[in-house]
Design an enzyme around this catalytic site. Structure first.
Site, PDB file in Angstrom:
ATOM      1  N   ASP A 105       0.824  -1.209   0.000  1.00 23.81           N
ATOM      2  CA  ASP A 105       0.000   0.000   0.000  1.00 23.81           C
ATOM      3  C   ASP A 105       0.857   1.257   0.000  1.00 23.81           C
ATOM      4  OD1 ASP A 105      -2.023   1.866   0.363  1.00 23.81           O
ATOM      5  OD2 ASP A 105      -2.129   1.529   2.528  1.00 23.81           O
ATOM      6  N   ASP A 290      -2.100   5.836  -4.962  1.00 22.37           N
ATOM      7  CA  ASP A 290      -2.358   4.981  -3.796  1.00 22.37           C
ATOM      8  C   ASP A 290      -2.765   3.577  -4.248  1.00 22.37           C
ATOM      9  OD1 ASP A 290      -3.145   3.779  -1.472  1.00 22.37           O
ATOM     10  OD2 ASP A 290      -4.577   5.315  -0.881  1.00 22.37           O
TER      11      ASP A 290
END
Length: 416
Positions: A105, A290
């Site tokens: 992430d 992201d």
């Protein structure tokens, strides 16, 4: 900012009736990690968790009660694709055989794993880390408490040797989840999260995984990149450490400087709908790359204006006429068509991406009793990082992304 394919169905879905640079091919060895696709999370609790700040405590009564470096050139880690909404790969702790399925992430900085000391359902339902079985475990004892709208996670930051592919990272700090209130992880199909954002975001300013890789000089180039395939159920998606894989994109790789070393935050010139400026990015705006977020998110007022302009029909009747959404960075236009940003939700709650169909007609011919949704969600990121738009997997599955810590920049190119 992991996996926010969460409350978009509640917010924006409608119901059916029934710097320009091209890098030559590198001769260095690159580590590629395949990514798997895991079960998506349409749950507000998980969204709350990954968008909530962390509160650190030096002591916790609850926690007290619960009982050789070699430079690598490149490593490719395979990732698994689940319904074009979530990608997971493997990391090991303590030994290479002790594997955990995680989300890599770029929107967060900490590592979270379920601890063997945790007896809550969300922990027991997943693989749990047991430091007593590791010869390289180090107890640090820093408490980490994350409170969010629908629950709370309590953890303890400790350290162990981590392995990503063939890259070994010594003394990697991570958070062991020892208490879970709420169901933030209970129904997820992954065992943890590995944050790849900047260390200014990390708890107690411990090094995130990639910063330890940099500090231990494990790669020739401090660069990693993501390829998100749209082949559902495949392991063709990939995380590459040490560079990028030109087999996964076409055309030029365009780089954009990081504007704020917290998220991978970039400055956009504009956001256009069918080539028109409708005021979504007045005077410029911020965007965040992201990999842990499924959707594209934006400031609430701007996102609602965008949805009005897109005018997505509840039965997808106008899907062939839907406009192109364009993010403009340093004069480079990154287009998203309906094929990229539309999906259906069937009567069983399954998500079916438009992009996974061979043709528009085959997508439209899918059975009734469905929702037709855009992969967007309102999210107001507070100052000083916000307001900002998030370019999640909707964007990153169309554009190969490169994260360059040597030069603090992000590169995009059209994925194959």
């Amino acid at each position: 900012m992991n996996q926010v394919y969460l409350i978009s169905i509640l917010i924006i879905s409608t119901y059916c009736a029934s710097f320009l640079e091209e890098q030559p091919r590198m001769q260095n060895k690159i580590y590629s990690i395949k990514l798997d696709r895991t079960q998506s999370q349409a749950r507000k609790s998980f969204f709350d968790f990954i968008t909530t700040g962390q509160h650190f405590r030096s002591k916790s009564d609850i926690l007290d009660d619960i009982a050789l470096t070699q430079t690598t050139q490149k490593e490719n880690i395979k990732l698994y694709n689940f319904k074009n909404t979530q990608y997971t790969g493997e990391i090991s702790f303590g030994s290479q055989e002790n594997k955990f399925k995680v989300i890599f992430d770029t929107g967060s900085a900490n590592i979270w794993l379920n601890s063997a000391r945790c007896n809550d359902y969300g922990c027991k339902n997943h693989k749990q880390y047991d430091g007593q079985k590791s010869l390289t475990y180090e107890h640090l004892g820093y408490d980490l408490d994350v409170e969010f709208g629908t629950g709370e996670l309590m953890g303890e930051i400790n350290a162990d040797t981590a392995y990503v592919g063939n890259v070994m990272i010594r003394k990697q700090e991570f958070a062991e989840i020892v208490r879970e209130n709420g169901d933030v992880f209970a129904l997820s199909d992954f065992d943890g999260i590995v944050g790849l954002a900047y260390p200014t975001m990390a708890a107690y300013h411990f090094n995130p995984l990639f910063d330890n890789i940099m500090q231990q000089k494990l790669l020739d180039r401090n660069v990693f990149s993501f390829y998100f395939s749209r082949q559902e159920g495949s392991r063709t998606s990939e995380l590459t450490l040490g560079g990028w894989n030109q087999d996964h994109f076409v055309g030029e790789l365009h780089f954009h400087n990081v504007a704020n070393k917290y998220y991978w935050l970039l400055e956009a010139n504009n956001i256009l709908v069918n080539g028109k400026d409708i005021g979504l990015c007045k005077g410029g705006c911020s965007v965040i790359a992201d990999t842990g977020t499924s959707l594209i998110t934006g400031p609430s007022n701007d996102l609602y204006d965008m949805l009005d302009a897109l005018n997505i029909d509840e039965n997808c009747k106008n899907i062939k006429e839907l406009p192109t959404l364009t993010f403009v960075l340093d004069g480079i236009h990154y287009d998203l068509d309906a094929h990229d940003y539309i999906m259906k939700i069937d009567s069983y709650g399954n998500e079916i991406a438009y992009g996974s169909f061979a043709s528009t007609d085959s997508f439209l011919e899918m059975g009734g009793g469905c929702e037709c949704v855009g992969t967007f969600m309102p999210l107001d990121i507070p100052f000083p990082q916000g307001p900002a738009w998030i370019l999640g997997d909707t964007f990153l599955s169309k554009y190969y992304s490169v994260y360059d810590r040597d030069n603090d920049r992000v590169g995009f190119a059209r994925s194959k």
